[in-house]
Design a protein around this motif. Structure first.
Motif, PDB file in Angstrom:
ATOM      1  N   ILE A   1       0.823  -1.209   0.000  1.00  0.00           N
ATOM      2  CA  ILE A   1       0.000   0.000   0.000  1.00  0.00           C
ATOM      3  C   ILE A   1       0.859   1.263   0.000  1.00  0.00           C
ATOM      4  CG2 ILE A   1      -1.646   1.357   1.355  1.00  0.00           C
ATOM      5  CD1 ILE A   1      -2.787  -1.289   2.367  1.00  0.00           C
TER       6      ILE A   1
ATOM      7  N   TRP B   1       3.589   0.298  -8.057  1.00  0.00           N
ATOM      8  CA  TRP B   1       2.442  -0.439  -8.583  1.00  0.00           C
ATOM      9  C   TRP B   1       2.534  -0.591 -10.090  1.00  0.00           C
ATOM     10  CZ3 TRP B   1      -2.063  -2.379  -6.097  1.00  0.00           C
ATOM     11  CH2 TRP B   1      -1.995  -2.330  -4.706  1.00  0.00           C
TER      12      TRP B   1
ATOM     13  N   LEU C   1      -0.094   4.204  -5.025  1.00  0.00           N
ATOM     14  CA  LEU C   1      -1.429   4.592  -4.596  1.00  0.00           C
ATOM     15  C   LEU C   1      -1.452   5.996  -4.009  1.00  0.00           C
ATOM     16  CD1 LEU C   1      -2.638   1.293  -2.904  1.00  0.00           C
ATOM     17  CD2 LEU C   1      -3.090   2.101  -5.221  1.00  0.00           C
TER      18      LEU C   1
ATOM     19  N   LYS D   1      -6.036  10.616  -7.216  1.00  0.00           N
ATOM     20  CA  LYS D   1      -6.669   9.331  -6.940  1.00  0.00           C
ATOM     21  C   LYS D   1      -7.956   9.173  -7.743  1.00  0.00           C
ATOM     22  CE  LYS D   1      -4.830   8.759  -2.325  1.00  0.00           C
ATOM     23  NZ  LYS D   1      -4.199  10.046  -2.158  1.00  0.00           N
TER      24      LYS D   1
ATOM     25  N   GLU E   1      -7.405   3.551  -7.374  1.00  0.00           N
ATOM     26  CA  GLU E   1      -6.618   3.814  -6.173  1.00  0.00           C
ATOM     27  C   GLU E   1      -7.490   3.823  -4.921  1.00  0.00           C
ATOM     28  OE1 GLU E   1      -4.355   5.183  -9.624  1.00  0.00           O
ATOM     29  OE2 GLU E   1      -6.367   5.666  -8.970  1.00  0.00           O
ATOM     30  N   ASN E   2      -8.644   4.462  -4.998  1.00  0.00           N
ATOM     31  CA  ASN E   2      -9.527   4.531  -3.827  1.00  0.00           C
ATOM     32  C   ASN E   2     -10.031   3.163  -3.404  1.00  0.00           C
ATOM     33  OD1 ASN E   2      -9.326   7.289  -3.463  1.00  0.00           O
ATOM     34  ND2 ASN E   2     -11.008   7.726  -4.869  1.00  0.00           N
TER      35      ASN E   2
ATOM     36  N   ALA F   1      -8.563   0.202  -4.047  1.00  0.00           N
ATOM     37  CA  ALA F   1      -7.431  -0.577  -3.534  1.00  0.00           C
ATOM     38  C   ALA F   1      -7.049  -0.138  -2.128  1.00  0.00           C
ATOM     39  CB  ALA F   1      -6.237  -0.448  -4.484  1.00  0.00           C
ATOM     40  N   ILE F   2      -7.013   1.151  -1.892  1.00  0.00           N
ATOM     41  CA  ILE F   2      -6.667   1.652  -0.556  1.00  0.00           C
ATOM     42  C   ILE F   2      -7.720   1.222   0.463  1.00  0.00           C
ATOM     43  CG2 ILE F   2      -6.451   3.732   0.857  1.00  0.00           C
ATOM     44  CD1 ILE F   2      -5.213   5.084  -1.656  1.00  0.00           C
TER      45      ILE F   2
ATOM     46  N   ASN G   1      -7.778  -2.725   1.006  1.00  0.00           N
ATOM     47  CA  ASN G   1      -6.555  -3.248   1.615  1.00  0.00           C
ATOM     48  C   ASN G   1      -6.382  -2.766   3.048  1.00  0.00           C
ATOM     49  OD1 ASN G   1      -6.211  -4.371  -0.882  1.00  0.00           O
ATOM     50  ND2 ASN G   1      -4.066  -3.842  -1.047  1.00  0.00           N
TER      51      ASN G   1
ATOM     52  N   TYR H   1      -8.204  -2.892  -8.926  1.00  0.00           N
ATOM     53  CA  TYR H   1      -7.071  -2.147  -9.473  1.00  0.00           C
ATOM     54  C   TYR H   1      -6.579  -2.801 -10.766  1.00  0.00           C
ATOM     55  CZ  TYR H   1      -2.778   0.590  -9.505  1.00  0.00           C
ATOM     56  OH  TYR H   1      -1.782   1.453  -9.855  1.00  0.00           O
TER      57      TYR H   1
END
Length: 156
Positions: A23, A28, A42, A56, A60-61, A63-64, A67, A115
């Motif tokens: 993260i 990436w 990210l 973002k 990205e949002n 995945a963040i 995770n 992602y």
């Protein structure tokens, strides 16, 4: 003492660490042009040693969010499995840890798959490659999914 439970908890601790690295690092996606390598993460992008903030988008949002939620769940699973491994009479806690490991792995998979799907056409270009952070995210998913059934196997 439940060695498989403790091992499963240790594996989840490694998955948690690997996912945190995934993260927070900017590897990436790599874009290589004639004399410039551009690394996208990210939170940050790097180009020729300069750091830029990421605009973002959905990828990205998602995945963040997934995770980070997975990391919270995996932290609880690590605690449950290590506690259950140290005290062999706590079979229910071991099962809860196994279920949490599976749920955390699924959350990582949702974030990584989103992602991957949103950037797959971009990475299909000749000068674009997936990076180490992306691989670390999928490695965290794999470890979590493997650790889940291991928590159920150990019978003291």
């Amino acid at each position: 003492m439940g060695f498989l439970k403790i091992g499963s908890g240790g594996g989840l601790a490694i998955a948690l660490l690997v996912d945190i690295i995934a993260i927070t690092t900017p590897g990436w996606i790599y874009v290589t042009t004639e004399n410039v390598t551009y690394a996208q993460g990210l939170f940050q992008n790097y180009s020729d040693g300069e750091q830029f903030d990421v605009n973002k988008g959905d990828a990205e949002n998602v995945a963040i969010a997934f995770n980070v939620m997975a990391d919270v769940i995996l932290s609880c699973a690590v605690g449950a499995l290590c506690f259950a491994g140290a005290r062999s009479e706590n079979e229910v806690i071991s099962k809860v840890g196994g279920v949490l490991a599976f749920v955390g792995g699924i959350f990582i998979m949702i974030g990584m798959a989103s992602y991957t799907g949103l950037y797959s056409s971009f990475v299909a270009q000749d000068n674009v490659d997936w990076g180490y952070s992306f691989a670390f995210g999928w490695l965290a998913f794999t470890i979590s999914i493997i650790a889940a059934p291991v928590a159920f196997i150990d019978k003291d």
